[in-house]
Design a protein around this motif. Structure first.
Motif: not given
Length: 487
Positions: A480-487
Motif C-alpha cells: 500500500k505504501m509503495a502504491a501511494i508513493g508511486g501515485q
C-alpha cells in the motif's frame, strides 16, 4: 452399512462422492462471532424457520446401497441433533475448562480483553476439529456448535453438500441485515459487460477474436500439461513450509490475518485492471518470502517456486447468489460443487525495495490463467475420473496433487454490510476447511469492508502461524505504501 435402494433416493454428484472418500473428505467450518450473548431458543427457532431446514441436502441422510454407491435419502430433521451447545469456556489450547463461567479470560487479578484470547481459543478449537473429526452419518452431514462463553457460532458442513458459494448463500438466506431485521443481506452487485457496439464489428474485431482463441488454446494446452505433470511426476522442492502424504493427520494450529478492503483497493490502483484476487496472490507471495527469510535466512535461492492450488468458481455469475437462483435446475448459478482448480506458482525472492514486484508477477500469471480453460479442465478430468475409474482413483489423483504442491488458497466475497443471526449482530465472519496433506491452507472471506484470512497449518511444521499472518498483513501495508508513493 449397505441398505436397500429406494426410488426416492438421489445419487450423489461425482464431486460429492469425492468429498466423502477417506483421503479427500473435507468439512467446511464457518466461524461467526456475535456481538451479544447467544439466545439458544431464538437461534434454534431461526434455524427451524429458515430455508436450511427444508433444503434437500440439509434434510437427507447419506446412505450406501448394496453395490456401495452413495445416495441422499430424505429424513425428518431434528434440530436438537444439529445444534450442539457448549456452555463451558475454552482455554488457549482449545480445551473446555471444567466449571468455567461465561466470562473473559483472566491473568492474575486482572481480567483482560476477551477479543485476542477468545480468538486464540476458538481458532484452536476449530483447528482440533479439522483433524480426523468427520461428521456423523447417523444424521444429515452438518451441525452447528454454539460456544456460549465466546459468543460464537461454528458451522460444520460436509463439502459434499455444496461448495463455498452454495453454503454461504444458504447462510445469507438465514440471516438479515443488522440495520434492518426485515431485509436480506446485500449480495455483491452483478458485473455488467461493456456495450461493445461497433467495436465488435469489422475485420479488426475478427482478427482480435481469432488471436484470443489461439492464445486461449495454447495457454490451455500448456497449463493442462503442467497440471498432469504436477499430479504424476513433479513436486515442489521441500522447504520449511512443505507438507506431504500423511500430514493431513498431523495436529493443527489456526491463525487469522486481517486486511482492510480499502487497503487492497489502494494497491489495486498501482497497476491498471488489477483485481482483489491479484492483490491477494501478491500478498501471499510477498508474505511467504518474508516468512522464509525469517525461518531460513540465506538458505533458499532466488526464484524458488512454491505452487499453490487455487479454487475457481465456475458459475457464469460470480459471487454470492440469491438462494432461489441456486435451487433452479436450469440456473447458471446452480447449487452444488461448481469449482475447478488452477495451479498458482509463487516465487521466493529476497525482500527488497519494490514490494509491488510481487503484485506485478502475480497479476501477469493470473491473467494468463484467466485466458485458459485450466479450471474447467480440472473439473472435467475429476468428473471423468470419478465416472470411469471410480471414487478411490479420483481421490488418489486429488491427494497426489495436494501432496506435490505447497498450499491451497481460496477467496470469497461475503456480505457487503453487517448481518445479524437470530437478531444478534455478527461482528466477524471467517471460513476454513478441515486439514489437507499440505502444511498450510488459506481461506479469505470479505465481510463489511474487512477481509479475514484463516491460515490453517500443521503446527509441527509451521509452529508460529501468528507470525506468518503478520507477514501477510505487513506485506499488504508495504505494498500500500509503495502504491501511494508511486501515485
Amino acid at each position: 452399512m449397505a441398505v436397500p435402494g429406494n426410488f426416492s433416493d438421489e445419487p450423489l454428484s461425482p464431486a460429492g462422492r469425492l468429498f466423502l472418500q477417506p483421503r479427500t473428505e473435507v468439512v467446511i467450518h464457518c466461524i461467526a462471532r456475535a456481538k451479544n450473548p447467544i439466545d439458544i431458543d431464538a437461534f434454534k427457532a431461526n434455524v427451524k424457520s429458515s430455508l436450511l431446514a427444508t433444503h434437500p441436502r440439509f434434510c437427507s441422510l447419506l446412505v450406501r446401497d448394496e453395490n456401495g454407491f452413495e445416495h441422499w435419502r430424505r429424513t425428518n430433521l431434528d434440530i436438537d441433533q444439529h445444534v450442539i451447545v457448549f456452555n463451558n469456556q475454552l482455554d488457549k489450547s482449545g480445551k473446555f475448562i471444567d466449571g468455567s463461567e461465561n466470562r473473559g479470560f483472566s491473568i492474575g487479578k486482572e481480567e483482560v480483553s476477551v477479543d485476542d484470547d477468545d480468538e486464540i481459543a476458538v481458532n484452536q478449537y476449530v483447528a482440533d476439529l479439522s483433524v480426523s473429526t468427520p461428521l456423523s452419518t447417523d444424521k444429515p452431514l452438518w451441525e452447528i456448535h454454539l460456544l456460549m462463553a465466546h459468543k460464537c457460532f461454528v458451522f460444520r458442513i460436509n463439502h459434499a453438500l455444496g461448495d463455498g458459494i452454495s453454503l454461504m448463500s444458504m447462510l445469507m438466506a438465514s440471516c438479515r441485515k443488522a440495520s434492518d431485521e426485515n431485509a436480506l443481506p446485500a449480495m455483491a452487485p452483478e458485473r455488467t459487460g461493456e456495450n461493445k457496439g461497433d467495436k465488435r464489428r469489422g475485420l479488426f474485431w475478427l482478427l482480435g477474436a481469432l488471436w484470443g482463441f489461439l492464445e486461449m488454446t495454447w495457454l490451455t494446452l500448456v497449463f493442462v500439461f503442467e497440471f498432469l505433470v504436477r499430479i504424476f511426476l513433479v513436486s515442489d522442492r521441500k522447504t520449511v513450509i512443505s507438507g506431504g502424504d500423511g500430514v493431513e493427520l498431523w495436529p493443527r494450529k489456526l491463525a487469522t490475518a486481517r486486511f482492510l478492503l480499502e487497503d487492497m483497493k489502494e494497491v489495486k490502483k498501482a497497476i491498471p485492471n488489477t483485481t482483489i484476487n491479484d492483490v491477494l496472490f501478491g500478498v501471499v507471495s510477498f508474505g511467504l518470502s518474508r516468512y522464509l527469510d525469517h525461518r531460513t535466512p540465506n538458505a533458499l535461492h532466488e526464484g524458488l517456486r512454491m505452487t499453490g492450488v487455487a479454487m475457481v468458481n465456475l458459475r457464469s455469475k460470480p459471487g454470492l447468489q440469491e438462494l432461489s437462483n441456486l435451487l433452479k435446475d436450469n440456473s447458471e448459478a446452480r447449487w452444488g460443487n461448481r469449482f475447478g482448480f488452477i495451479l498458482l506458482p509463487v516465487f521466493y525472492e529476497k525482500v527488497g525495495n519494490d514490494p509491488l514486484k510481487y503484485l506485478k508477477r502475480a497479476k501477469a500469471m493470473v491473467d494468463r490463467k484467466k485466458n485458459s480453460l485450466e479450471a474447467y479442465f480440472s473439473y472435467w478430468i475429476g468428473d471423468l475420473a470419478m465416472t470411469l475409474l471410480g471414487s478411490k482413483f479420483a481421490s488418489l489423483l486429488n491427494h497426489r496433487l495436494l501432496c506435490n504442491t505447497t498450499f491451497t488458497i481460496s477467496n470469497m466475497i461475503g456480505p457487503l454490510e453487517e448481518i445479524s443471526m437470530a437478531r444478534n449482530p455478527i461482528s466477524s465472519l471467517k471460513i476454513n476447511t478441515s486439514s489437507l496433506p499440505q502444511a498450510i491452507t488459506m481461506h479469505m472471506l470479505s465481510y463489511a469492508g474487512k477481509a479475514e484470512m484463516q491460515i490453517l497449518v500443521a503446527k509441527d511444521i509451521i509452529p508460529d502461524p501468528e507470525f506468518l499472518a503478520k507477514c501477510f498483513e505487513d506485506a499488504l501495508l508495504e505494498m500500500k505504501m509503495a502504491a501511494i508513493g508511486g501515485q
